[in-house]
Motif scaffolding. Sequence first.
Motif, short mmCIF file in Angstrom:
data_model
loop_
_atom_site.label_atom_id
_atom_site.label_comp_id
_atom_site.label_asym_id
_atom_site.label_seq_id
_atom_site.Cartn_x
_atom_site.Cartn_y
_atom_site.Cartn_z
N UNK A 123 -14.91 -15.40 -5.93
CA UNK A 123 -16.26 -14.87 -5.73
C UNK A 123 -16.43 -13.55 -6.49
N UNK A 124 -17.61 -13.35 -6.97
CA UNK A 124 -17.89 -12.15 -7.73
C UNK A 124 -17.80 -10.90 -6.85
N UNK A 125 -18.20 -11.02 -5.59
CA UNK A 125 -18.14 -9.84 -4.72
C UNK A 125 -16.70 -9.40 -4.45
N UNK A 126 -15.80 -10.38 -4.32
CA UNK A 126 -14.40 -10.02 -4.11
C UNK A 126 -13.81 -9.35 -5.34
N UNK A 127 -14.14 -9.86 -6.52
CA UNK A 127 -13.64 -9.26 -7.76
C UNK A 127 -14.21 -7.86 -7.93
N UNK A 128 -15.52 -7.70 -7.64
CA UNK A 128 -16.15 -6.40 -7.73
C UNK A 128 -15.47 -5.42 -6.77
N UNK A 129 -15.25 -5.85 -5.53
CA UNK A 129 -14.61 -4.99 -4.53
C UNK A 129 -13.21 -4.58 -4.97
N UNK A 130 -12.47 -5.51 -5.51
CA UNK A 130 -11.10 -5.22 -5.96
C UNK A 130 -11.11 -4.20 -7.11
N UNK A 131 -11.98 -4.40 -8.08
CA UNK A 131 -12.06 -3.47 -9.21
C UNK A 131 -12.58 -2.10 -8.79
N UNK A 132 -13.59 -2.11 -7.91
CA UNK A 132 -14.16 -0.85 -7.42
C UNK A 132 -13.11 -0.05 -6.65
N UNK A 133 -12.36 -0.75 -5.81
CA UNK A 133 -11.31 -0.09 -5.02
C UNK A 133 -10.26 0.51 -5.94
N UNK A 134 -9.84 -0.23 -6.98
CA UNK A 134 -8.82 0.26 -7.89
C UNK A 134 -9.30 1.50 -8.64
N UNK A 135 -10.50 1.44 -9.17
CA UNK A 135 -11.04 2.60 -9.89
C UNK A 135 -11.18 3.80 -8.96
N UNK A 136 -11.70 3.58 -7.76
CA UNK A 136 -11.86 4.67 -6.80
C UNK A 136 -10.51 5.28 -6.41
N UNK A 137 -9.54 4.41 -6.17
CA UNK A 137 -8.20 4.88 -5.79
C UNK A 137 -7.57 5.68 -6.93
N UNK A 138 -7.67 5.15 -8.15
CA UNK A 138 -7.12 5.85 -9.31
C UNK A 138 -7.77 7.22 -9.48
N UNK A 139 -9.08 7.27 -9.34
CA UNK A 139 -9.79 8.54 -9.48
C UNK A 139 -9.38 9.53 -8.39
N UNK A 140 -9.35 9.08 -7.15
CA UNK A 140 -8.95 9.96 -6.03
C UNK A 140 -7.55 10.50 -6.22
N UNK A 141 -6.62 9.62 -6.57
CA UNK A 141 -5.23 10.03 -6.77
C UNK A 141 -5.12 11.05 -7.90
N UNK A 142 -5.78 10.76 -9.01
CA UNK A 142 -5.75 11.66 -10.16
C UNK A 142 -6.35 13.02 -9.80
N UNK A 143 -7.50 13.01 -9.14
CA UNK A 143 -8.17 14.26 -8.81
C UNK A 143 -7.33 15.10 -7.85
N UNK A 144 -6.81 14.48 -6.81
CA UNK A 144 -6.01 15.24 -5.84
C UNK A 144 -4.76 15.83 -6.50
N UNK A 145 -4.13 15.08 -7.39
CA UNK A 145 -2.94 15.56 -8.08
C UNK A 145 -3.28 16.71 -9.04
N UNK A 146 -4.31 16.53 -9.84
CA UNK A 146 -4.65 17.51 -10.87
C UNK A 146 -5.33 18.77 -10.31
N UNK A 147 -6.05 18.64 -9.21
CA UNK A 147 -6.75 19.79 -8.63
C UNK A 147 -5.81 20.69 -7.83
N UNK A 148 -4.75 20.11 -7.29
CA UNK A 148 -3.81 20.86 -6.45
C UNK A 148 -3.15 21.97 -7.27
N UNK A 149 -2.78 23.06 -6.67
CA UNK A 149 -2.86 23.37 -5.24
C UNK A 149 -4.09 24.20 -4.87
N UNK A 150 -4.95 24.52 -5.83
CA UNK A 150 -6.04 25.46 -5.54
C UNK A 150 -7.33 24.82 -5.08
N UNK A 151 -7.44 23.50 -5.22
CA UNK A 151 -8.70 22.84 -4.92
C UNK A 151 -8.44 21.41 -4.49
N UNK A 152 -9.32 20.87 -3.63
CA UNK A 152 -9.28 19.46 -3.27
C UNK A 152 -10.57 18.82 -3.76
#
Length: 137
Positions: free
Chosen positions: A1-30
């Motif tokens: 289903x297209x919704x499942x594929x969209x959800x999977x891709x959206x989750x991956x991009x969101x997770x990658x962005x969150x992980x990258x931001x938290x790592x790169x912003x630390x320790x002075x900013x979240x």
Amino acid sequence: MITQEFAKLWWKLSKDLRTHMETELAPTLTEGQLTVIELLLGSGKDKMKPSDFIDHLDTTPAAITTLLDRMEKNGLIARERDAKDRRIVWVVVTEKGLQECERGVQIRERFLQAYLSRISSHNQQLLVYLLGKVANA
């Protein structure tokens, strides 16, 4: 289903962005603190009341107070009493907060540009257009 594929891709991009931001912003900013500063700077005013953040951050007033406490302790924001009504507290961005916001935006821009560079400029514009349609539906 297209919704499942969209959800999977959206989750991956969101997770990658969150992980990258938290790592790169630390320790002075979240990422949450970056959002607060961006809200302050984009509000059209130089200041906001703590309660103004509730609609934007989708959290509780207590959590916002804790977030602002940490930001004030780290010199990213300051709280000021209103000159006419001392019951009102304004949140303002400090010079350090401005610098950290600039750094955070650059980190996010580089990350997203790296992802978007995988597709043509035309397809980047199309992607943004289509996401806008989905988000504003």
